[in-house]
Structures are given as structure tokens and as C-alpha cells.
Scaffold this motif. Structure first.
Motif, PDB file in Angstrom:
ATOM      1  N   THR A  92       0.818  -1.215   0.000  1.00  0.00           N
ATOM      2  CA  THR A  92       0.000   0.000   0.000  1.00  0.00           C
ATOM      3  C   THR A  92       0.846   1.256   0.000  1.00  0.00           C
ATOM      4  O   THR A  92       0.642   2.165  -0.810  1.00  0.00           O
ATOM      5  CB  THR A  92      -0.937  -0.001   1.220  1.00  0.00           C
ATOM      6  OG1 THR A  92      -1.832  -1.103   1.129  1.00  0.00           O
ATOM      7  CG2 THR A  92      -1.745   1.285   1.276  1.00  0.00           C
ATOM      8  N   TRP A  93       1.805   1.328   0.906  1.00  0.00           N
ATOM      9  CA  TRP A  93       2.594   2.550   1.036  1.00  0.00           C
ATOM     10  C   TRP A  93       3.415   2.813  -0.224  1.00  0.00           C
ATOM     11  O   TRP A  93       3.463   3.952  -0.706  1.00  0.00           O
ATOM     12  CB  TRP A  93       3.495   2.470   2.255  1.00  0.00           C
ATOM     13  CG  TRP A  93       4.356   3.683   2.427  1.00  0.00           C
ATOM     14  CD1 TRP A  93       5.674   3.818   2.122  1.00  0.00           C
ATOM     15  CD2 TRP A  93       3.947   4.966   2.923  1.00  0.00           C
ATOM     16  NE1 TRP A  93       6.128   5.079   2.391  1.00  0.00           N
ATOM     17  CE2 TRP A  93       5.080   5.803   2.889  1.00  0.00           C
ATOM     18  CE3 TRP A  93       2.741   5.486   3.394  1.00  0.00           C
ATOM     19  CZ2 TRP A  93       5.035   7.135   3.306  1.00  0.00           C
ATOM     20  CZ3 TRP A  93       2.693   6.803   3.818  1.00  0.00           C
ATOM     21  CH2 TRP A  93       3.828   7.608   3.776  1.00  0.00           C
ATOM     22  N   ARG A  94       4.038   1.791  -0.766  1.00  0.00           N
ATOM     23  CA  ARG A  94       4.883   1.979  -1.944  1.00  0.00           C
ATOM     24  C   ARG A  94       4.076   2.463  -3.145  1.00  0.00           C
ATOM     25  O   ARG A  94       4.584   3.199  -3.989  1.00  0.00           O
ATOM     26  CB  ARG A  94       5.601   0.678  -2.286  1.00  0.00           C
ATOM     27  CG  ARG A  94       6.514   0.178  -1.175  1.00  0.00           C
ATOM     28  CD  ARG A  94       7.012  -1.239  -1.441  1.00  0.00           C
ATOM     29  NE  ARG A  94       7.680  -1.810  -0.295  1.00  0.00           N
ATOM     30  CZ  ARG A  94       7.061  -2.383   0.726  1.00  0.00           C
ATOM     31  NH1 ARG A  94       5.756  -2.457   0.736  1.00  0.00           N
ATOM     32  NH2 ARG A  94       7.751  -2.871   1.744  1.00  0.00           N
ATOM     33  N   ASN A  95       2.822   2.029  -3.233  1.00  0.00           N
ATOM     34  CA  ASN A  95       1.996   2.392  -4.374  1.00  0.00           C
ATOM     35  C   ASN A  95       1.238   3.704  -4.184  1.00  0.00           C
ATOM     36  O   ASN A  95       0.866   4.346  -5.170  1.00  0.00           O
ATOM     37  CB  ASN A  95       0.981   1.279  -4.663  1.00  0.00           C
ATOM     38  CG  ASN A  95       1.638   0.004  -5.154  1.00  0.00           C
ATOM     39  OD1 ASN A  95       2.652   0.043  -5.845  1.00  0.00           O
ATOM     40  ND2 ASN A  95       1.074  -1.136  -4.782  1.00  0.00           N
ATOM     41  N   MET A  96       1.005   4.119  -2.939  1.00  0.00           N
ATOM     42  CA  MET A  96       0.095   5.230  -2.695  1.00  0.00           C
ATOM     43  C   MET A  96       0.718   6.423  -1.985  1.00  0.00           C
ATOM     44  O   MET A  96       0.049   7.449  -1.837  1.00  0.00           O
ATOM     45  CB  MET A  96      -1.112   4.733  -1.880  1.00  0.00           C
ATOM     46  CG  MET A  96      -1.921   3.644  -2.553  1.00  0.00           C
ATOM     47  SD  MET A  96      -3.360   3.112  -1.584  1.00  0.00           S
ATOM     48  CE  MET A  96      -4.336   4.617  -1.577  1.00  0.00           C
ATOM     49  N   PHE A  97       1.973   6.331  -1.532  1.00  0.00           N
ATOM     50  CA  PHE A  97       2.489   7.424  -0.712  1.00  0.00           C
ATOM     51  C   PHE A  97       2.616   8.727  -1.507  1.00  0.00           C
ATOM     52  O   PHE A  97       2.477   9.821  -0.943  1.00  0.00           O
ATOM     53  CB  PHE A  97       3.827   7.035  -0.071  1.00  0.00           C
ATOM     54  CG  PHE A  97       5.042   7.212  -0.947  1.00  0.00           C
ATOM     55  CD1 PHE A  97       5.787   8.383  -0.898  1.00  0.00           C
ATOM     56  CD2 PHE A  97       5.449   6.211  -1.812  1.00  0.00           C
ATOM     57  CE1 PHE A  97       6.908   8.545  -1.696  1.00  0.00           C
ATOM     58  CE2 PHE A  97       6.559   6.357  -2.608  1.00  0.00           C
ATOM     59  CZ  PHE A  97       7.295   7.540  -2.543  1.00  0.00           C
ATOM     60  N   ARG A  98       2.874   8.641  -2.807  1.00  0.00           N
ATOM     61  CA  ARG A  98       2.999   9.868  -3.608  1.00  0.00           C
ATOM     62  C   ARG A  98       1.676  10.604  -3.712  1.00  0.00           C
ATOM     63  O   ARG A  98       1.652  11.826  -3.907  1.00  0.00           O
ATOM     64  CB  ARG A  98       3.510   9.527  -5.011  1.00  0.00           C
ATOM     65  CG  ARG A  98       4.915   8.955  -5.040  1.00  0.00           C
ATOM     66  CD  ARG A  98       5.338   8.615  -6.460  1.00  0.00           C
ATOM     67  NE  ARG A  98       6.646   7.986  -6.506  1.00  0.00           N
ATOM     68  CZ  ARG A  98       6.861   6.690  -6.354  1.00  0.00           C
ATOM     69  NH1 ARG A  98       5.833   5.878  -6.159  1.00  0.00           N
ATOM     70  NH2 ARG A  98       8.076   6.192  -6.395  1.00  0.00           N
ATOM     71  N   HIS A 328      -0.698   3.911 -10.845  1.00  0.00           N
ATOM     72  CA  HIS A 328       0.539   4.369 -11.467  1.00  0.00           C
ATOM     73  C   HIS A 328       0.262   5.649 -12.258  1.00  0.00           C
ATOM     74  O   HIS A 328      -0.469   5.621 -13.267  1.00  0.00           O
ATOM     75  CB  HIS A 328       1.110   3.300 -12.393  1.00  0.00           C
ATOM     76  CG  HIS A 328       2.561   3.489 -12.695  1.00  0.00           C
ATOM     77  ND1 HIS A 328       3.014   4.397 -13.645  1.00  0.00           N
ATOM     78  CD2 HIS A 328       3.681   2.937 -12.158  1.00  0.00           C
ATOM     79  CE1 HIS A 328       4.327   4.359 -13.692  1.00  0.00           C
ATOM     80  NE2 HIS A 328       4.757   3.492 -12.797  1.00  0.00           N
ATOM     81  N   PRO A 329       0.827   6.798 -11.879  1.00  0.00           N
ATOM     82  CA  PRO A 329       0.477   8.062 -12.542  1.00  0.00           C
ATOM     83  C   PRO A 329       0.937   8.154 -13.983  1.00  0.00           C
ATOM     84  O   PRO A 329       0.301   8.832 -14.800  1.00  0.00           O
ATOM     85  CB  PRO A 329       1.182   9.115 -11.666  1.00  0.00           C
ATOM     86  CG  PRO A 329       2.265   8.382 -10.955  1.00  0.00           C
ATOM     87  CD  PRO A 329       1.767   6.999 -10.757  1.00  0.00           C
TER      88      PRO A 329
END
Length: 454
Positions: A92-98, A328-329
Motif C-alpha cells: 500500500t505505502w509503496r503504491n500510494m504514498f505519492r 501508477h500516474p
């Protein structure tokens, strides 16, 4: 800068030195030489000074890693409250922290094992792991107290860093728990072989009767034999099922790991082969398709493949890839670029807004969005859709104003800027041209400013 482990070690050394000094003081001068006491004083003082200095350095105004981690933890707690019980899923954090970070820090890890676990699995996962921890600590405390420091290091340091993100640390923790269970089994075996059962009176009549019947000859209560045999068989079957299940789970994990590793390796080989081929050739397409089939979760493969396809095919591929990489942006950036090339300004704006929401501290991404919003507005203007062009340009102006405000806030120096988020060089020009289009005039575009993508 020393890590948190050095900080914890410094404080532990200070504490141990102080405890040693107290013990030497109470043991008397005859049993403890003065040299040992002086050594303890020096060690305790030095460790305390190191700990204080390191702590002060970490908590310095917005510079030390302590403040940065506090910001991460605050953002992580806010994200956790959105799915407190079940969590958001893996990584979760790696994918959503940004998408949720309150300042442009760099942190693919949340630096807190408990928070990372809570984000992925929620309170249910925390309770399950906490129960496992307590059972392991109980076994170690009673049967292997010498292993307690190792377990405490795993637990306490993992709560302040990303140790729990590595499988090796969990394997070590399981190994420590198994070691304690083995010592427990060995101790119980020794007690069974060396203890003589003696009859002792018990006040409870029912319990006295059961103990009395237990040690009567088997001929006096023959009904106990089938019951005892039944429980013995049940115990053996249960133990065998546990062993078989454990072996099957281990084999399944090993086979699954080997299978996934093989597929990912094939995808990497095919992707590199595709990138080495000339653009747009059938051979490149074949390699891209093989790489995507082996690993559809890699956005870089999807984006590279999409750039080698015609517009609508590329759009379809990118939309399908959102089922694998919805956070993924860069995929949304690519979709916005394609929509802008089709002259669909409103659709492009929606994709760019989504990309910025997922990674707002990406200066290059924001500048790219402004460039393609200008291109979309120009295409709509040339096609005769003046109202649509003004709406597209107005949406681009809003993007630029938010980008400018965010860059000014970061530039003021109140927050960390590990990502070096700034206003990109050409962004003001894009914003100026969008403003002219939004006002209803046809601006004289500068070729070197508008024909070159960021």
C-alpha cells in the motif's frame, strides 16, 4: 548520518553503562575495583552524549530524518483510517504514498513495520500478528530466555524501521520461535522420563476420584481403554495432518516463487530484446507482447509497448493495464497525451488530473500535463471547436495555478524537498499560452516552446 539503529544502540549503551555503574557501586569496593567503576562511568557518559547528540541532530528543524519519519507516519495514519479494519492490500505505502504525502519527501518505505502491516492488512492483520508475537514471546520467556534479546531487537527495531519488509527477518523470527518450541519439547521429555508420580490428597472429591481411577489397574475400568485409544489415534492423525499440511504449504510457496521468478525473468529478457529492436517493427511487437504476457504488472513494459502502437490500440492497451496498475500516474499521463493528440481536451484533462492527484510533487509530470493541455486546446481551436478549446485551456490554467502555488509553498522552505520539486523551465510559457486561449484569442505560439514536449 547514522541510522536509527545507531541511535538505539547509543541509548542502550548508556542504559547498560548506568546499570553496570549501579551494580558496581552496590557491590562494594572490595568486590569491584575502582578502575572498573571509572570505566563504567566513562562508557555511560560517552554513550549518553552520543545518544543526545544523535537525537538532537535527527530532530533538528525539518532537517533530520526523525522529522521526516514523523511526517511519513502522520500521512500513513491518515491513509490507514480510510480502511482501518481490512487494510488497502499489499504494498500500500509503496503504491500510494505519492498521492497522500504532505511534503515532497522520498520514502518508498514507511519506516515502521506496524504501520506498514496496518496499511496492508488493517486491524485484523495487526491482531493476528500480535497474537503470534505474544505466543512466541511466552514460549521464549519460559523456555529460552536467552533468546529474548534477539526477539526484542526484531520487534522494537522493526517498529521504527522497515526490517519487516524483508522475508529474511521473518524467517529468523520463525526460527527463534521454533527454537524455543524445541527447547520446550526437550524439557517436557526430560520431565516425563525423570519424574516419579506420587499420590497426593486433593480436597476436591471429583478430582480425587478421577486421579484415583487413573492409577487403578486397567481391569477395574475397561471402558477407559477404547476412549484412551480413540484420543491417541485422534492425536496421531492430527499431528500427521499438521505435518502434511506444513509440507504442502512449503512446497506450494516454493513452486509459486520459482514460477513467478521464471515469468518475471522471461519478461525482463523479452523487454530488453524489444527495446533493442527498431521502433515499430513486427519483431519489436512480438517481444513486447511476450514480455507483457509474462508480467502484465510492469507499467514500463505497458507504456513502452503502447508507444509503439497506433493511437487507438495504444489507448486500449493502457486502459486494460489499469486493472493491474491502477495507482501508477505515468499510465494516466500517457492516456492524457493520447487524448490530447486526438483533440479530446476534456478527456485529456481528466487523465492529467488523475495523474497529478496520484503524484502531485512530480514537477516534470505537471509540466508535461500543461504542454499537452495546450496542444489539445490548439487542435480543438484549429478544428473549429472554439468553445471546447476555451474550456480545455481554462482547465489547463487551473492546473498551472495549482502547480505554481504548490511550487511556491515548497520553495518557501517550510517543508523538506527531497524530490527537488520546483517549477519547471517551460511551465510558465505553457501557462501563459493557455491563459491566452482561455481568454478567447488565438495566440502567436512560439515554436520552440510548444513543439517540444518536456
Amino acid at each position: 548520518m547514522p541510522g536509527l539503529l545507531a541511535l538505539a544502540g547509543a541509548w542502550a549503551a548508556a542504559l547498560l553503562g548506568t546499570l553496570l555503574l549501579c551494580r558496581l557501586w552496590h557491590s562494594g569496593a572490595a568486590k569491584a575495583p575502582r578502575a572498573a567503576a571509572l570505566t563504567a562511568i566513562v562508557l555511560a557518559g560517552a554513550a549518553a552524549l552520543m545518544a543526545v547528540a544523535s537525537t538532537a541532530d535527527r530532530l533538528a528543524a525539518g532537517v533530520g530524518t526523525g522529522v521526516s519519519r514523523l511526517q511519513m507516519w502522520r500521512d500513513a495514519l491518515q491513509l490507514w483510517t480510510e480502511a482501518a479494519w481490512l487494510g488497502h492490500g499489499g504494498d500500500t505505502w509503496r503504491n500510494m504514498f505519492r498521492a497522500i504525502q504532505s511534503s515532497p519527501y522520498v520514502g518508498g518505505e514507511v519506516h515502521n513495520g506496524l504501520l506498514d502491516l496496518a496499511l496492508d492488512t488493517g486491524m485484523i492483520g495487526i491482531l493476528l500478528v500480535a497474537g503470534w508475537f505474544l505466543l512466541t514471546l511466552r514460549s521464549i520467556f519460559h523456555f529460552a530466555p536467552q533468546l529474548m534479546p534477539s526477539v526484542l531487537v526484531f520487534g522494537l527495531h522493526g517498529a521504527m524501521d522497515f526490517d519487516w519488509s524483508f522475508t529474511l527477518f521473518w524467517m529468523l523470527f520463525i526460527w527463534l520461535g521454533a527454537w524455543a518450541v524445541a527447547l520446550k519439547t526437550e524439557t517436557e521429555g526430560v520431565q516425563r522420563s525423570g519424574v516419579t508420580v506420587k499420590y497426593t490428597p486433593i480436597r476436591s472429591k471429583s478430582r480425587s476420584r478421577s486421579l484415583f481411577l487413573r492409577y487403578l489397574p486397567t481391569q477395574s475400568h475397561p471402558s477407559a481403554i477404547p476412549m484412551r485409544s480413540f484420543f491417541h489415534i485422534l492425536q496421531r492423525v492430527t499431528a500427521r495432518l499438521i505435518r502434511v499440511s506444513t509440507v504442502m504449504i512449503i512446497l506450494f510457496c516454493l513452486v509459486g516463487t520459482v514460477w513467478l521468478t521464471f515469468r518475471y525473468a522471461v519478461a525482463e529478457v523479452q523487454y530488453r530484446q524489444a527495446m533493442s529492436e527498431p521502433d515499430g517493427t513486427p519483431a519489436q511487437k512480438v517481444h513486447f507482447m511476450a514480455a507483457l504476457q509474462s508480467n502484465p504488472n510492469r507499467p514500463d513494459i505497458v507504456i513502452s509497448f503502447a508507444r509503439s502502437l497506433p493511437g487507438r490500440e495504444a489507448e486500449s492497451l493502457l486502459l486494460n493495464s489499469l486493472s493491474h496498475s491502477p495507482m501508477h500516474p505515468q499510465i494516466y499521463i500517457e492516456l492524457g497525451r493520447l487524448a490530447a493528440q486526438f483533440g479530446e481536451g476534456q478527456q485529456a484533462g481528466g487523465y492529467f488530473e488523475q495523474a497529478i492527484a496520484l503524484n502531485r510533487y512530480d514537477g516534470l509530470g505537471q509540466s508535461t500535463a500543461l504542454y499537452w493541455m495546450e496542444q489539445a486546446a490548439r487542435r480543438e481551436w484549429k478544428a473549429g471547436y472554439r468553445d471546447r478549446a476555451r474550456q480545455t485551456a481554462a482547465a489547463g490554467v487551473q492546473m498551472y495555478e495549482r502547480y505554481q502555488l504548490l511550487a511556491e509553498e515548497v520553495g518557501a522552505g517550510d517543508v523538506r524537498n527531497d524530490r527537488r520539486f520546483v517549477m519547471e523551465k517551460h511551465a510558465p510559457g505553457y501557462g501563459e499560452n493557455l491563459g491566452r486561449l482561455a481568454s478567447g484569442s488565438s495566440p502567436p505560439f512560439t515554436p520552440e516552446l510548444t513543439k517540444r514536449s518536456p
